[in-house]
Scaffold this active site. Structure first.
Site, PDB file in Angstrom:
ATOM      1  N   ASP A  67      -7.170  -1.735   4.285  1.00  0.00           N
ATOM      2  CA  ASP A  67      -6.209  -2.751   3.825  1.00  0.00           C
ATOM      3  C   ASP A  67      -6.574  -4.153   4.309  1.00  0.00           C
ATOM      4  O   ASP A  67      -6.007  -5.140   3.833  1.00  0.00           O
ATOM      5  CB  ASP A  67      -4.795  -2.416   4.319  1.00  0.00           C
ATOM      6  N   ASP A 115       0.874  -1.165   0.000  1.00  0.00           N
ATOM      7  CA  ASP A 115       0.000   0.000   0.000  1.00  0.00           C
ATOM      8  C   ASP A 115       0.920   1.227   0.000  1.00  0.00           C
ATOM      9  O   ASP A 115       2.041   1.150   0.504  1.00  0.00           O
ATOM     10  CB  ASP A 115      -0.873  -0.030   1.254  1.00  0.00           C
ATOM     11  N   ASP A 142      -1.526  -1.015   6.337  1.00  0.00           N
ATOM     12  CA  ASP A 142      -1.677  -0.571   7.727  1.00  0.00           C
ATOM     13  C   ASP A 142      -3.050  -0.013   8.075  1.00  0.00           C
ATOM     14  O   ASP A 142      -3.311   0.312   9.224  1.00  0.00           O
ATOM     15  CB  ASP A 142      -0.627   0.502   8.050  1.00  0.00           C
TER      16      ASP A 142
END
Length: 634
Positions: A527, A331, A523
């Site tokens: 996600d 990410d 995080d």
């Protein structure tokens, strides 16, 4: 009864028989009572020390299975019962063989237990880390109370040298805190008002008060202990292969042992005692205890080592999956980048540009205002009073500063004159995917401020480390492609999947999984689906509880380089499991022919008692191999 107690009983009653075996050829000395004394001693050993082996083998037999105790139980029982028969028919007895085999097998298990205990020391150390008391505010005074009486929302005072009792946020004071026992970070972390503190870490030189946010089983320490326990009690999928092999291996060994007896007794014509010795040696040497230890001991050491480094691997299945990865997807925001915009470039007179911009932004609620104010504070640039402040919709903000009209906003503002060099610089900065803020005085541009959510300091090193491991890094983000490409280029990522909505991240991972084994590093709450979908989900410790729960690996320190360390540790642990299994199999393959007497013509044989000793030390070698994993470089 404990293994150590069973071992000592077996050793005490075996030693007199060992003494006779050593002294008799030279002095003729025998135990008082001869075979009857040996019968009594061996019977005690068989009833107390060997009892659990026999019970385990019988329980497996009733379920139509065989296990690792089957070979030990059958081998020693056969020798013991034959010796009773031989004693009454005036033939040589082998009571000492049964006694020695049990003693040596138990010796191996005692040593294994000690090594297991050393291997799991990370767990015991974690459990002991917690504070026992806390200074909690009660009726305007701080009083010492037991840790189990601390409640969420309590105000807790921590003095120099004390352990921080629970997780929380500082409301007054500051200090340096040693967090190494939880995060693995050797340098103390400076803590001030608003910062989080972790229970069980040690306050150093300052004093502060914090609000308890997580207590009891919700604290980070409690969660770490739970995850490590779960991992150390788990089984990697390769363990199922080991169990299947053992189920086939034990009956095969029994067939080989029976065949060995028949060949020596029927075909070669040796006496029953000699043929029986070879058959029993086969059963004892083949006991696959080392196979059973290969996986759990390596898992225990690997996950314990990870816990000390601030890397939590939740179970053996995750560890094995991590060994097979070829792609790591990141990410962007908050994982590769810091998660908040910062000033990266200032064009023009730095002090004047920042002073004008910060003075106006101090009165603004724009999302980029904190970045400009933080840059001014870092440069120790003070702001000036602003009058006639105005927010210009879609353009920027303006006001009067020291009698001059000031403007901060978009470079495309029609009311501001921008010189050609500045226009060229605007284009350059925008091509780097940076947000450009124009600063003007009296409708004349005096400078530019570029803002961007920049990569973390060690992001490029982490990506480079993954490439060296043979893994392909990929960035997955909802940002537009130019911004994503710019960040990816800075850290060394070639493949970018941009403009993906949060709800579509899991689908993007699933698509990659059609051709790759994928890890996802994230995080945030958004996600969690991708973390769950990936072959291995790696959650950053600064993330939400939802993300951490979804991750198979949790990085407590929020350090991107720990992604590399976690995957290195997984590979090393799994490699050690395979090495352990290899040596366990090789040991059995090489040992069985010798025990069966195939090399007796060359004078190479193996008695049951020495087979027991070899088998015990084979198991011990596997445990030592696993323990050495804890010393390897990651």
């Amino acid at each position: 009864m404990k293994i150590t107690t069973r071992f000592w009983i077996s050793l005490i009653f075996s030693l007199p028989m060992l003494l006779e075996m050593i002294l008799h050829p030279f002095t003729g000395w025998m135990l008082p009572g001869g075979s009857w004394t040996m019968l009594v001693f061996t019977t005690i050993i068989m009833l107390i020390s060997a009892g659990p082996f026999v019970s385990s083998a019988w329980a497996a037999f009733k379920k139509h299975h065989s296990n690792m105790d089957t070979l030990v139980a059958l081998g020693t029982l056969t020798t013991y019962l034959y010796s009773i028969y031989a004693m009454f028919t005036h033939r040589p007895v082998f009571f000492e063989t049964a006694a020695f085999v049990i003693t040596f097998v138990l010796l191996g298990q005692v040593l294994e237990e000690k090594m297991r205990s050393n291997a799991s020391s990370a767990m015991s150390k974690l459990v002991k880390l917690g504070a026992k008391n806390a200074l909690v505010k009660r009726d305007d005074h701080f009083v010492k109370v037991p840790i189990d009486q601390v409640k969420q929302g309590d105000l807790i005072q921590v003095q120099p040298g004390q352990k921080i009792p629970v997780d929380g946020k500082i409301v007054s004071g500051n200090s340096a805190v040693d967090e190494s026992m939880v995060t693995g970070e050797s340098l103390p972390a400076h803590k001030k008002v608003g910062d989080k503190v972790i229970g069980a870490t040690i306050n150093q030189n300052g004093s502060f008060v914090f609000t308890a946010e997580k207590v009891g089983s919700d604290t980070m320490l409690a969660q770490i202990i739970a995850i490590v326990k779960q991992a150390q009690n788990s089984h990697a999928p390769i363990q199922k292969l080991t169990d299947k092999v053992a189920n086939i291996f034990v009956p095969t060994v029994l067939i080989i042992a029976i065949a060995t007896f028949l060949v020596w007794y029927v075909l070669i014509g040796k006496d029953v005692a000699t043929a029986l010795n070879f058959a029993v040696a086969v059963m004892v040497i083949a006991c696959p205890c080392a196979l059973g230890l290969a996986t759990p001991t390596a898992l225990m050491v690997g996950t314990g080592r990870g816990a000390k480094m601030g890397i939590l691997i939740k179970n053996g299945e995750i560890l094995e999956a991590a060994n097979n990865l070829d792609t790591v997807v990141f990410d962007k925001t908050g994982t590769i980048t810091r998660g908040k915009p910062v000033v990266t470039d200032i064009v023009g007179n730095k002090e004047e540009v920042l002073q004008i911009a910060a003075s106006l932004e101090k009165m603004s609620e724009h999302p980029l205002a904190p970045a400009i104010l933080a840059a001014a504070k870092a440069g120790k640039i003070s702001t000036s009073p602003v009058t006639n402040f105005m927010a210009i919709e879609g353009s920027g903000i303006s006001g009067q500063i020291n009698g001059r009209a000031a403007f901060v906003g978009k470079p495309a503002s029609k009311d501001v004159t921008v010189a050609s060099p500045l226009k060229a610089k605007i284009t350059t900065l925008q091509e780097e995917a940076k947000t450009v803020v124009l600063v003007a005085i009296e409708k004349q541009a005096i400078g530019l401020i570029a803002i961007q959510d920049v990569p973390k300091e060690n992001a490029a090193r982490a990506i480079s480390g993954l490439v060296k491991l043979g893994l392909e890094p990929v960035m997955l983000t909802g940002d537009n492609k130019p911004v994503a490409q710019a960040i990816a280029q800075q850290v060394g990522i070639n493949k970018v999947i941009a403009e993906v909505l949060p709800i579509d991240k899991a689908a993007a991972i699933k698509k990659l999984q059609q051709h790759h084994k994928v890890a996802f590093v994230g995080d945030g709450i958004n996600d969690a689906p991708a973390l769950t979908q990936a072959n291995v989900g790696i959650a950053m410790g600064s993330g939400t509880d939802v993300a951490i729960e979804a991750g198979g690996i949790v990085l407590i320190k929020n350090d991107l380089e720990d992604v590399v360390r976690a995957l290195k540790l997984s590979k090393k642990t799994f490699s050690r499991i395979k090495l352990n299994l290899f040596w366990a199999f090789i040991y059995n393959v090489l040992g069985i022919p010798v025990a069966a007497g195939l090399f007796a013509g060359a004078g190479l044989t193996l008695s049951p008692e020495f087979a027991g000793m070899a088998m015990a030390f084979s198991s011990l070698s596997v445990v030592i191999s696993s323990v050495l994993l804890g010393k390897s470089k990651i």
